[in-house]
Design an enzyme around this catalytic site. Structure first.
Site, PDB file in Angstrom:
ATOM      1  N   SER A 149       0.830  -1.199   0.000  1.00 43.96           N
ATOM      2  CA  SER A 149       0.000   0.000   0.000  1.00 43.96           C
ATOM      3  C   SER A 149       0.866   1.251   0.000  1.00 43.96           C
ATOM      4  O   SER A 149       2.004   1.234   0.494  1.00 43.96           O
ATOM      5  CB  SER A 149      -0.891   0.022   1.251  1.00 43.96           C
ATOM      6  OG  SER A 149      -1.548   1.268   1.401  1.00 43.96           O
ATOM      7  N   TYR A 162      -1.308  -0.526  10.438  1.00 41.28           N
ATOM      8  CA  TYR A 162      -1.462  -0.827   9.012  1.00 41.28           C
ATOM      9  C   TYR A 162      -0.197  -0.467   8.239  1.00 41.28           C
ATOM     10  O   TYR A 162       0.286  -1.250   7.401  1.00 41.28           O
ATOM     11  CB  TYR A 162      -2.662  -0.054   8.455  1.00 41.28           C
ATOM     12  CG  TYR A 162      -3.022  -0.383   7.030  1.00 41.28           C
ATOM     13  CD1 TYR A 162      -3.704  -1.549   6.712  1.00 41.28           C
ATOM     14  CD2 TYR A 162      -2.687   0.493   5.994  1.00 41.28           C
ATOM     15  CE1 TYR A 162      -4.044  -1.851   5.395  1.00 41.28           C
ATOM     16  CE2 TYR A 162      -3.017   0.198   4.679  1.00 41.28           C
ATOM     17  CZ  TYR A 162      -3.698  -0.968   4.387  1.00 41.28           C
ATOM     18  OH  TYR A 162      -4.032  -1.265   3.090  1.00 41.28           O
TER      19      TYR A 162
END
Length: 252
Positions: A149, A162
């Protein structure tokens, strides 16, 4: 719907897509199948969604099956790989896409929030990859593609867990690529930016506008654009250890 391509360059290849029942994972599964691969779609809770993806793939003559497994659990991840081998005989392409978020500022982040995200997003790629690596090395062919990501590169407020998990995927990718290159196994990462998925359906319009205003291309990405990068890496034989950004210029 992902349309079938004339190029069937992945014909006879066997692919696994973790978290393949929805969002980016579902589109990846469809585009791999459209290009000739037989696809095992992994899901944890979304059985109906997985069956819907399979039905769409079958409509244009593709081949897909589904397997329920929580890849954050090593035993279930190994079960997924074994079921794929039973069905198809081997694994050629592994797309580590499964992931979750538990967003909190670090001050409010519980141990449970931390460990759950690290386990599903990062530990899972060890669970699945360790179960396929021997097969890939022996057959001297393999494509391991980790869906990281933009947040793993840039960080984000309220996403320390995350970001750590997605950054860890990039380090994993580089190191494993060094170890497997001589055996014809490539290991790469794809780093999506802000993609128009179900997650954004619940985001207020003004927040989306703020996000889009910071993207040079002035729009959210499409799941197809991420899937095309995965397809490119699945076909490539001389690209390894790389992180391919699909983010509209939001991080360079």
């Amino acid at each position: 719907m992902v349309k079938q391509e004339a190029d069937a360059s992945l014909k006879d290849k066997i692919a696994i897509v973790t978290g393949g029942s929805r969002g980016i994972g579902a589109t990846i599964a469809k585009i791999l199948a459209a290009n000739g691969a037989s696809v095992m779609i992994n899901y944890n809770t979304s059985k109906d969604a997985a069956e819907s993806v399979i039905a769409e793939i079958n409509q244009y003559g593709g081949k897909a099956f589904a397997c329920k497994a929580n890849v954050g659990n090593i035993d279930e991840a190994q079960y997924l790989i074994e079921e794929t081998k039973k069905q198809f005989g081997r694994v050629d392409i592994l797309v580590n896409n499964a992931g979750i978020t538990r967003d909190r500022t670090f001050k409010k982040l519980s141990a449970e929030d931390w460990y759950e995200v690290i386990n599903v997003n990062l530990n899972s790629i060890y669970h699945t990859t360790s179960a396929v690596i021997d097969t890939m090395l022996e057959q001297k062919y393999g494509r391991i593609i980790n869906i990281s990501s933009i947040i793993g590169q840039s960080g984000a407020f309220g996403q320390t867990n995350y970001s750590a998990s997605k950054s860890g995927m990039i380090g994993f990718t580089k190191s494993l690529a060094l170890e497997t290159a001589k055996n014809g196994v490539t290991v790469n990462a794809v780093c999506p930016g802000f993609i128009d998925t179900e997650m954004f359906a619940a985001v207020p319009d003004q927040v989306i506008e703020q996000i889009v205003s910071k993207i040079p291309m002035k729009r959210l990405g499409a799941t197809e654009e991420v899937a095309e990068a995965v397809l490119f890496l699945a076909k490539s034989s001389y690209i390894t250890g790389q992180s391919i950004n699909v983010n509209g210029g939001a991080y360079m």
